[in-house]
Write a protein that holds these residues in place. Structure first.
Motif, mmCIF file in Angstrom:
data_model
loop_
_atom_site.group_PDB
_atom_site.id
_atom_site.type_symbol
_atom_site.label_atom_id
_atom_site.label_comp_id
_atom_site.label_asym_id
_atom_site.label_seq_id
_atom_site.Cartn_x
_atom_site.Cartn_y
_atom_site.Cartn_z
ATOM 1 N N ILE A 60 9.942 72.228 51.451
ATOM 2 C CA ILE A 60 8.836 71.727 51.126
ATOM 3 C C ILE A 60 9.378 71.534 49.368
ATOM 4 C CG2 ILE A 60 7.307 72.637 49.130
ATOM 5 C CD1 ILE A 60 6.451 75.033 51.212
ATOM 6 N N THR A 61 10.470 72.057 49.021
ATOM 7 C CA THR A 61 11.299 72.059 47.519
ATOM 8 C C THR A 61 12.091 70.531 47.426
ATOM 9 O OG1 THR A 61 12.571 73.796 47.803
ATOM 10 C CG2 THR A 61 10.454 74.589 46.077
ATOM 11 N N PHE A 99 8.408 67.235 42.674
ATOM 12 C CA PHE A 99 7.451 67.948 43.480
ATOM 13 C C PHE A 99 5.905 68.043 42.611
ATOM 14 C CE2 PHE A 99 5.923 72.712 43.640
ATOM 15 C CZ PHE A 99 6.112 73.295 45.595
ATOM 16 N N LYS A 102 3.643 65.545 44.493
ATOM 17 C CA LYS A 102 3.548 65.796 45.610
ATOM 18 C C LYS A 102 2.513 67.107 45.255
ATOM 19 C CE LYS A 102 6.088 67.958 47.556
ATOM 20 N NZ LYS A 102 8.173 68.294 48.678
ATOM 21 N N ILE A 103 2.883 67.927 44.509
ATOM 22 C CA ILE A 103 1.529 69.081 44.078
ATOM 23 C C ILE A 103 0.096 68.651 43.619
ATOM 24 C CG2 ILE A 103 0.488 71.111 42.891
ATOM 25 C CD1 ILE A 103 2.622 71.698 44.736
ATOM 26 N N VAL A 107 -0.773 68.025 48.139
ATOM 27 C CA VAL A 107 -0.444 69.081 47.865
ATOM 28 C C VAL A 107 -2.482 69.810 47.946
ATOM 29 C CG1 VAL A 107 -0.429 71.766 48.560
ATOM 30 C CG2 VAL A 107 1.149 69.547 48.356
ATOM 31 N N GLN A 135 1.126 77.410 53.756
ATOM 32 C CA GLN A 135 1.877 76.237 53.451
ATOM 33 C C GLN A 135 1.982 75.402 54.228
ATOM 34 O OE1 GLN A 135 2.647 78.757 55.531
ATOM 35 N NE2 GLN A 135 3.663 78.992 57.565
ATOM 36 N N PHE A 138 1.521 71.518 52.973
ATOM 37 C CA PHE A 138 2.746 70.679 52.573
ATOM 38 C C PHE A 138 2.840 69.890 53.888
ATOM 39 C CE2 PHE A 138 2.872 74.171 49.949
ATOM 40 C CZ PHE A 138 3.717 73.808 48.213
ATOM 41 N N GLU A 140 4.794 68.218 55.384
ATOM 42 C CA GLU A 140 5.830 68.392 55.441
ATOM 43 C C GLU A 140 6.427 68.879 56.292
ATOM 44 O OE1 GLU A 140 6.038 69.012 52.710
ATOM 45 O OE2 GLU A 140 7.074 67.169 51.371
#
Length: 179
Positions: A60-61, A99, A102-103, A107, A135, A138, A140
């Protein structure tokens, strides 16, 4: 350079300077770091569960998490000093902006029944905290490999002095707050 970082430098920074009338450009608030943490509880003692959780946070990160341990023993919680409790990673600079983008763009729109982030989650220093229950939001994460649902706490640390400055910064970056 990341799109969100360019937007901050070229558009949001001048807006902040104009709105709050800063005399020095170093007074303008910015995002310092993002901390992603997950409490595993007693499941952290299970090596397979811990390995899967580490791999998920790394996916994720894009950064390997550190394992947090108990600082002292608490008999009511059956917790011994040094026992594994959770995972944590700190994102800075470019990884932080990737990140964050992406959030904001992937997300949060994927959350079920999402009506916006709560405004009351700011602390006195202007940092913002929110949690995600699953989770799987996300992109990924492969849903076929998931055995248990894990949640995450995300802390966005800013250099702002007040909640109003921090709110304006995050709102301009694109955070969907409740009205």
């Amino acid at each position: 350079m990341n799109n969100l970082k360019l937007e901050y430098l070229n558009i949001i920074k001048p807006k902040l300077k104009l709105k709050f009338k800063y005399k020095n450009i170093h007074q303008i608030p910015e995002i310092k770091k993002i901390i992603v943490s997950s409490c595993l509880g007693l499941n952290a003692q299970n090596k397979n569960y811990l390995k899967d959780a580490i791999e998920e946070i790394r996916t994720i990160t894009g950064q390997h998490p550190i394992i947090t341990k108990a600082k002292k023993s608490i008999s009511n919680f059956k917790l011994k000093k040094g026992a594994l409790l959770g995972l944590m990673t700190t994102l800075r600079r470019d990884k932080m902006y990737y990140f964050l983008e992406k959030i904001i763009k992937l997300v949060l729109p994927r959350l079920r029944d999402f009506r916006g982030l709560n405004i009351d989650q700011f602390d006195k220093q202007g940092n913002y905290n929110f949690g995600l229950d699953d989770q799987l939001v996300f992109p990924e994460i492969n849903s076929d490999k998931i055995t248990l649902k894990r949640g995450f706490n995300i802390t966005i640390v800013t250099t702002s002095k007040t909640i109003e400055e921090s709110f304006f910064l995050l709102y301009e970056l694109g955070f969907p707050f409740k009205k």
